[in-house]
Every structure is written in C-alpha cells, then in structure tokens.
Enzyme design. Structure first.
Site, PDB file in Angstrom:
ATOM      1  N   GLU A 199       0.851  -1.190   0.000  1.00  4.93           N
ATOM      2  CA  GLU A 199       0.000   0.000   0.000  1.00  4.93           C
ATOM      3  C   GLU A 199       0.885   1.238   0.000  1.00  4.93           C
ATOM      4  OE1 GLU A 199      -3.493   0.886  -0.242  1.00  4.93           O
ATOM      5  OE2 GLU A 199      -2.366   2.751  -0.438  1.00  4.93           O
TER       6      GLU A 199
ATOM      7  N   LEU B 245      -3.852   2.587   5.917  1.00  6.71           N
ATOM      8  CA  LEU B 245      -4.560   1.491   5.244  1.00  6.71           C
ATOM      9  C   LEU B 245      -6.036   1.868   5.044  1.00  6.71           C
ATOM     10  CD1 LEU B 245      -2.974  -1.413   7.354  1.00  6.71           C
ATOM     11  CD2 LEU B 245      -2.321  -0.678   5.039  1.00  6.71           C
TER      12      LEU B 245
ATOM     13  N   THR C  76      -9.433   4.033  -0.701  1.00  3.50           N
ATOM     14  CA  THR C  76     -10.305   5.173  -0.973  1.00  3.50           C
ATOM     15  C   THR C  76     -11.410   5.237   0.070  1.00  3.50           C
ATOM     16  OG1 THR C  76      -9.923   4.862  -3.341  1.00  3.50           O
ATOM     17  CG2 THR C  76     -11.848   6.175  -2.718  1.00  3.50           C
TER      18      THR C  76
ATOM     19  N   ALA D 187     -25.101  14.217 -11.099  1.00  4.55           N
ATOM     20  CA  ALA D 187     -26.101  13.935 -10.054  1.00  4.55           C
ATOM     21  C   ALA D 187     -26.096  12.465  -9.676  1.00  4.55           C
ATOM     22  CB  ALA D 187     -27.490  14.365 -10.524  1.00  4.55           C
TER      23      ALA D 187
ATOM     24  N   ALA E 205     -18.141  15.496 -10.039  1.00  8.26           N
ATOM     25  CA  ALA E 205     -18.543  14.173  -9.543  1.00  8.26           C
ATOM     26  C   ALA E 205     -19.132  13.382 -10.704  1.00  8.26           C
ATOM     27  CB  ALA E 205     -19.546  14.334  -8.397  1.00  8.26           C
TER      28      ALA E 205
ATOM     29  N   GLY F 203     -18.135  10.452 -11.898  1.00 11.04           N
ATOM     30  CA  GLY F 203     -17.825   9.028 -11.897  1.00 11.04           C
ATOM     31  C   GLY F 203     -16.364   8.741 -11.587  1.00 11.04           C
TER      32      GLY F 203
ATOM     33  N   HIS G 201     -42.977  -4.030  16.707  1.00  4.31           N
ATOM     34  CA  HIS G 201     -43.652  -2.732  16.645  1.00  4.31           C
ATOM     35  C   HIS G 201     -43.167  -1.854  17.794  1.00  4.31           C
ATOM     36  CE1 HIS G 201     -46.796   0.200  15.986  1.00  4.31           C
ATOM     37  NE2 HIS G 201     -47.065   0.154  17.296  1.00  4.31           N
TER      38      HIS G 201
HETATM   39  C1  LIG Z   1     -16.504  10.213  -1.830  1.00  4.46           C
HETATM   40  C2  LIG Z   1     -16.762   8.726  -1.969  1.00  4.46           C
HETATM   41  C3  LIG Z   1     -17.740   8.153  -1.203  1.00  4.46           C
HETATM   42  C4  LIG Z   1     -17.978   6.792  -1.312  1.00  4.46           C
HETATM   43  N1  LIG Z   1     -18.951   6.254  -0.525  1.00  4.46           N
HETATM   44  C5  LIG Z   1     -19.198   4.925  -0.619  1.00  4.46           C
HETATM   45  C6  LIG Z   1     -20.162   4.321   0.231  1.00  4.46           C
HETATM   46  O1  LIG Z   1     -20.787   4.979   1.062  1.00  4.46           O
HETATM   47  N2  LIG Z   1     -20.379   2.992   0.112  1.00  4.46           N
HETATM   48  C7  LIG Z   1     -19.698   2.229  -0.802  1.00  4.46           C
HETATM   49  O2  LIG Z   1     -19.952   1.025  -0.878  1.00  4.46           O
HETATM   50  N3  LIG Z   1     -18.768   2.766  -1.605  1.00  4.46           N
HETATM   51  C8  LIG Z   1     -18.496   4.094  -1.531  1.00  4.46           C
HETATM   52  N4  LIG Z   1     -17.529   4.638  -2.318  1.00  4.46           N
HETATM   53  C9  LIG Z   1     -16.803   3.750  -3.253  1.00  4.46           C
HETATM   54  C10 LIG Z   1     -15.731   2.935  -2.513  1.00  4.46           C
HETATM   55  O3  LIG Z   1     -14.855   3.825  -1.855  1.00  4.46           O
HETATM   56  C11 LIG Z   1     -14.974   2.053  -3.484  1.00  4.46           C
HETATM   57  O4  LIG Z   1     -15.877   1.270  -4.236  1.00  4.46           O
HETATM   58  C12 LIG Z   1     -14.034   1.130  -2.727  1.00  4.46           C
HETATM   59  O5  LIG Z   1     -13.107   1.869  -1.972  1.00  4.46           O
HETATM   60  C13 LIG Z   1     -13.281   0.208  -3.701  1.00  4.46           C
HETATM   61  O6  LIG Z   1     -12.425  -0.600  -2.980  1.00  4.46           O
HETATM   62  P1  LIG Z   1     -11.102  -1.193  -3.627  1.00  4.46           P
HETATM   63  O7  LIG Z   1     -10.489  -2.047  -2.575  1.00  4.46           O
HETATM   64  O8  LIG Z   1     -11.389  -1.796  -4.940  1.00  4.46           O
HETATM   65  O9  LIG Z   1     -10.148   0.069  -3.933  1.00  4.46           O
HETATM   66  P2  LIG Z   1      -9.714   1.348  -3.105  1.00  4.46           P
HETATM   67  O10 LIG Z   1     -10.508   1.542  -1.896  1.00  4.46           O
HETATM   68  O11 LIG Z   1      -9.645   2.454  -4.097  1.00  4.46           O
HETATM   69  O12 LIG Z   1      -8.252   0.992  -2.615  1.00  4.46           O
HETATM   70  C14 LIG Z   1      -7.188   0.850  -3.485  1.00  4.46           C
HETATM   71  C15 LIG Z   1      -5.892   1.119  -2.742  1.00  4.46           C
HETATM   72  O13 LIG Z   1      -4.813   0.685  -3.565  1.00  4.46           O
HETATM   73  C16 LIG Z   1      -3.717   1.563  -3.397  1.00  4.46           C
HETATM   74  N5  LIG Z   1      -2.860   1.421  -4.568  1.00  4.46           N
HETATM   75  C17 LIG Z   1      -3.178   1.665  -5.858  1.00  4.46           C
HETATM   76  N6  LIG Z   1      -2.158   1.346  -6.663  1.00  4.46           N
HETATM   77  C18 LIG Z   1      -1.160   0.899  -5.855  1.00  4.46           C
HETATM   78  C19 LIG Z   1       0.156   0.430  -6.094  1.00  4.46           C
HETATM   79  N7  LIG Z   1       0.635   0.328  -7.318  1.00  4.46           N
HETATM   80  N8  LIG Z   1       0.897   0.087  -5.039  1.00  4.46           N
HETATM   81  C20 LIG Z   1       0.419   0.196  -3.772  1.00  4.46           C
HETATM   82  N9  LIG Z   1      -0.825   0.606  -3.483  1.00  4.46           N
HETATM   83  C21 LIG Z   1      -1.612   0.955  -4.519  1.00  4.46           C
HETATM   84  C22 LIG Z   1      -4.379   2.930  -3.274  1.00  4.46           C
HETATM   85  O14 LIG Z   1      -3.513   3.821  -2.607  1.00  4.46           O
HETATM   86  C23 LIG Z   1      -5.637   2.590  -2.459  1.00  4.46           C
HETATM   87  O15 LIG Z   1      -5.391   2.783  -1.093  1.00  4.46           O
HETATM   88  C24 LIG Z   1     -17.232   6.002  -2.215  1.00  4.46           C
HETATM   89  C25 LIG Z   1     -16.225   6.576  -2.985  1.00  4.46           C
HETATM   90  C26 LIG Z   1     -15.979   7.928  -2.860  1.00  4.46           C
HETATM   91  C27 LIG Z   1     -14.878   8.535  -3.686  1.00  4.46           C
END
Ligand SMILES: Cc1cc2nc3c(=O)[nH]c(=O)nc-3n(C[C@H](O)[C@H](O)[C@H](O)COP(=O)(O)OP(=O)(O)OC[C@H]3O[C@@H](n4cnc5c(N)ncnc54)[C@H](O)[C@@H]3O)c2cc1C
EC number: 1.8.1.4
Length: 462
Positions: free
Chosen positions: A33, A38, A41, A177, A266, A268, A441
């Site tokens: 990472e 940790l 996103t 939206a 926002a 996507g 209830h």
């Molecule tokens: C503002 C916002 C609000 C959201 N709210 C929700 C919600 O309420 N509910 C929901 O279900 N989803 C929500 N999401 C979506 C959700 O965050 C993502 O779907 C989810 O985090 C995806 O998980 P992931 O493990 O695939 O990747 P990520 O969470 O993106 O994690 C990927 C990690 O890999 C690391 N990384 C990338 N490349 C490398 C590399 N080469 N070497 C080392 N580390 C690397 C990055 O630093 C990151 O920490 C939201 C997203 C945003 C932006």
C-alpha cells in the site's frame, strides 16, 4: 528476498479483506500500500469521511428544524467547521488504525510503498522484489474528470478535495447527479451553501428506479438543492478564486454559465492501474480500462487476480469486500460465489435511498410480468414520531410466483432496511415470506412488511 503465498496490491476494502481471508485460510500474506494509512479510498477519502460529514450535518439539520417541535428549546448550534473536519479525520483515523490492528492480528505484512509487477510471480516495491505464488490486484479507482476541466483541488475539486475544503463555500456547483455528488451536495446545502447540481441526463441517479429518482429529486429540492438536468458541461474557468461553469442545455442547445466559489466534479470514477506494469505483462483490459477477469477473478496471466473497483461491476466497497473474500477462497481451492443480483446500493442522504435487484424499467425491458407492493412511511408509527414520514418502500415481485425481484426504499434507515430484503432474495423468498414474518412494533422494518403485504391481499396501515 521474502516470498509469500499471496501478495495483494492495494489495502482498500477489496485488498485488506482478501488479505485477512487469505491469512485465515492459512496463507502467508503481504499487502502493498502506497498511502500513509490502510483502508484505501473508502476509509481515507470515500465512504467513511463522507458519512461522518453527512452525520454531523444531519444533526445540525435536526437541531434547526425538529428540536423545537419536540420541546428541545434553545439556540440551534453554530458550525465550527475546523472542529467538524477534525471529527471527520478522527473517525477516519480510528477506522484506518483498526485495519492496521487487524493486519497485526492476522500476521499480514504491510509492504509500504507503490508496487508493480515486473513479471508473473514477482512484486516490486521500491528496490525490493518479492516472490508471490499469487498476486491480487486491488488497486481501486480514481475520479474520472470530464475533458476540458482542470481540477486544482481548491476551487475545482473532486470528492477528495470536497472532503477537506478550508471553509464552507457560499456557493457550490456539483457536476454530476450521482451518489457522490448528491451526498456531498447535501452536506454543503445543510451547511448553508447554495448548491446547484448540473446533470447531463434528464434524471438524477442514473440507473435508479425512475419513480424513486423523481421522489428523491423532489425531496432534495425541498432541502434547497437546485437541479439543472439535461445539460452538457463544456468547461470550467477559474478567475479570482471563483469558478465559472459553462454548459449547454441539450433540448434547445442554449448556452449558459454559472459562477460559484467551488465546483465539485462528480462525474464518476475509473479504475486505477497506473504503474503496475500491466501493459508489459499483457494483462487484458476492457474498453473502459477495467481488468478483464473470469468468474474466479483470474486475469489472462496465470497467478494474477483482480478484484474491486479495478474490474467490472458496481464500484462499491461491499462489492469489493465480497470479491476479496471470494478470491481468497478461490486461491485456497474452495468454490465461493458472489451473487451479483443481490448487491445493495445506498445513498446516505436524508432520507436515505437504497435499492437491490431489478427496477421497474429493467423488468419492463425484459418483458417480465411483475407486481408492485408499496407502503408509505407516513403509515408507519415510528417514522411519524421521528419526523421521518417522507418516502416509501417499494417491492417488485414476480406476478406468478410472488418471488422478490427487486426492492427500492426512500426513507429513514433505508440503507439498513434493505438487508432484510437482500437476505430474503438470497433465499429465493416470496413477498409472502416477509409478510408472514412477525416484525417488532414500532419499527421502520414494519414498512417493509407492509410493502410485502401490499403484494398480496393488501397492507394494513394505509
Ligand atoms: C466520496 C466517496 C464516497 C464513497 N462512498 C461509498 C459508500 O458509502 N459505500 C460504498 O460502498 N462505496 C463508496 N464509495 C466507493 C468505494 O470507496 C470504493 O468502491 C471502494 O473503496 C473500492 O475498494 P477497492 O479495494 O477496490 O479500492 P480502493 O478503496 O480504491 O483501494 C485501493 C488502494 O490501492 C492503493 N494502490 C493503488 N495502486 C497501488 C500500487 N501500485 N501500489 C500500492 N498501493 C496501490 C491505493 O492507494 C488505495 O489505497 C465512495 C467513494 C468515494 C470517492
């Protein structure tokens, strides 16, 4: 040089969950990472910080609008934005620290830095190269910005910048939206910003059941958000710390501009695979840049798997987590299964909006005969007591078999209520199964049961 059974790249909900499951199944695991903390996103700049701000501003809204009615008198609280941001950051810290604890507990090594895959079976982090029998790519996603728009994360921001603005803007334009735009738009509207949402399509929240989307837009409009739908944004120009968005209204091709303190883009997200070396490895991608996998999350390169936001499907934390567990079980030789027909979606505005399965539109397009069972929260005693009578539960069931095909809820705790229906769908239940289950209830859950009753001989409290 250390060697591992599995190296996971990325410690988001997909990556950290897969690592824990691999460890539980007896494998030697490391996670690469590059962030300082940790959780990916979701924990750092997504789900968790946005929900903290939504919670705090919802409390403010309750104090401003409903406290006096309940006999809670006194001045409504004023906003200390610095403190609100620090509460948000503390919440993030507790969650990311929790993952670090889980890594230690499960003896998972955190390889700090940005990883790449120089060849199958090897992962490079900085100058170190590690052997890995299996590699799981869980590198997540990044904001997808329209061409012609330059994000500076100050005046023109993505969701990441919107979560750490130095002050509450007087005016905010949200481009898009979708879920993220509406959640963060709600936060700033509750804090007093004038919020205008510009959307290319003619409806908000594309893909959502159209009846729910219309109701949702009405509710947000009542809360002060303004909507410009069917409008194509052409560009954003920043001058003197203000941003001017130019757009064309699609139906008459008229040109317009709107100026605001802050613009949130926002529109996507897209998979983030930069620097992994996928090209050189020959890892196949889809046209949209997602990593192609089979039903076992295997890429076309043996020993390399991919999950979460990097592959097809809804970009949701819980979808990534389910895939994280499943891929670990695949590597352990088990036969897991993720049911993509039963992945709930939630928008954490107030009221919340949730959905699972089919919409009326997808059922009509497939030519399926279905019945609708609906129940308004106004008929729910608990909701009335809690000023939460707006909204309804809508169940879609097979016209012949009564089997539940989809559900859509707009109302209090919709994000929690949906799971009763998810479990029912996993078991292939009929609406009658929910209708015949005793519900306590007074609870919001009774509205789900009433919607199930409405699929049969009728709901009681309407
Ligand atoms: C503002 C916002 C609000 C959201 N709210 C929700 C919600 O309420 N509910 C929901 O279900 N989803 C929500 N999401 C979506 C959700 O965050 C993502 O779907 C989810 O985090 C995806 O998980 P992931 O493990 O695939 O990747 P990520 O969470 O993106 O994690 C990927 C990690 O890999 C690391 N990384 C990338 N490349 C490398 C590399 N080469 N070497 C080392 N580390 C690397 C990055 O630093 C990151 O920490 C939201 C997203 C945003 C932006």
């Amino acid at each position: 040089m250390s060697s591992y059974d599995v190296i996971v790249i990325g410690a988001g909900p997909g990556g950290y969950v897969s690592a824990i499951r691999c460890a539980q199944l007896g494998m030697k695991v490391a996670v690469v990472e590059g962030r300082e903390t940790l959780g990916g996103t979701c924990l750092n700049v997504g789900c968790i910080p946005s929900k903290a701000l939504l919670h705090a501003t919802h409390m403010l809204h309750e104090a401003e609008h409903n406290f006096a009615e309940m006999g809670l008198k006194g001045k409504a609280p004023s906003v200390d934005w610095k403190q609100m941001i620090s509460y948000k950051e503390k919440t993030v810290g507790q969650n990311t620290g929790g993952i670090e604890f889980l890594f230690k507990k499960n003896k998972i090594d955190w390889l700090k830095g940005w990883g790449s895959i120089p060849e199958a079976g090897k992962v490079k982090v900085g100058d170190d190269v590690y052997d890995a029998k299996n590699i799981i790519i869980a590198s997540g996603s990044e904001a997808s910005v329209l061409p012609g728009i330059e994000v500076d994360e100050k005046t023109v921001v993505t969701s990441t910048g919107a979560l750490t603005l130095p002050k509450v803007p007087k005016s905010l334009v949200v481009i898009g939206a979708g879920v993220i735009g509406l959640e963060l738009g709600s936060v700033y509207a509750r804090l007093g910003a004038e919020v205008t949402v510009i959307e290319y399509l003619d409806a908000i929240t594309p893909g959502m059941d159209a009846e729910i989307a219309r109701q949702f837009q009405k509710m947000l409009t009542k809360q002060g958000l303004k909507f410009t739908l069917g409008a194509a944004v052409q560009g954003v120009e920043v001058k003197n710390n203000k941003a001017t968005v130019s757009y064309v209204v699609r139906k008459d091709e008229s040109e317009h501009t709107i100026t605001a303190d802050t613009v949130l883009v926002a529109t996507g997200r897209k998979p983030y695979t930069t620097g992994l070396g996928l090209d050189a490895l020959g890892v196949a991608l889809t046209e949209r840049g997602q990593i192609k996998t089979d039903a076992s999350y295997a890429t076309n390169v043996p020993g390399i798997y991919a999950i979460g936001d990097t592959i097809e499907g809804p970009m949701l934390a819980h979808k990534a987590e389910d895939e994280g567990m499943a891929v670990a079980e695949v590597i352990a030789g088990q036969k897991p299964h993720v049911n993509y027909g039963v992945i709930p979606g939630v928008i954490y505005t107030h009221p919340e909006v949730s959905n699972v399965g089919e919409t009326e539109e997808t059922l009509k397009a497939a030519g399926r005969a279905y019945k609708v069972g609906k129940f308004p929260f106004l008929g729910n005693a608990r909701a009335k007591a809690n000023f939460a009578g707006d909204g309804f539960v809508k169940l879609l069931v097979d016209a012949q078999t009564d089997r539940i095909l989809g559900a859509h809820i707009i109302g209090p705790m919709a994000g929690d209520l949906i799971h009763e229906i998810c479990v029912a769908m996993e078991f292939g239940a009929a609406a009658e199964d929910i209708a015949r289950t005793c519900h306590a209830h007074p609870t919001y859950s009774e509205a789900v049961r009433e919607a199930a009753l409405a699929c049969g001989d009728g709901a009681i409290h309407v």
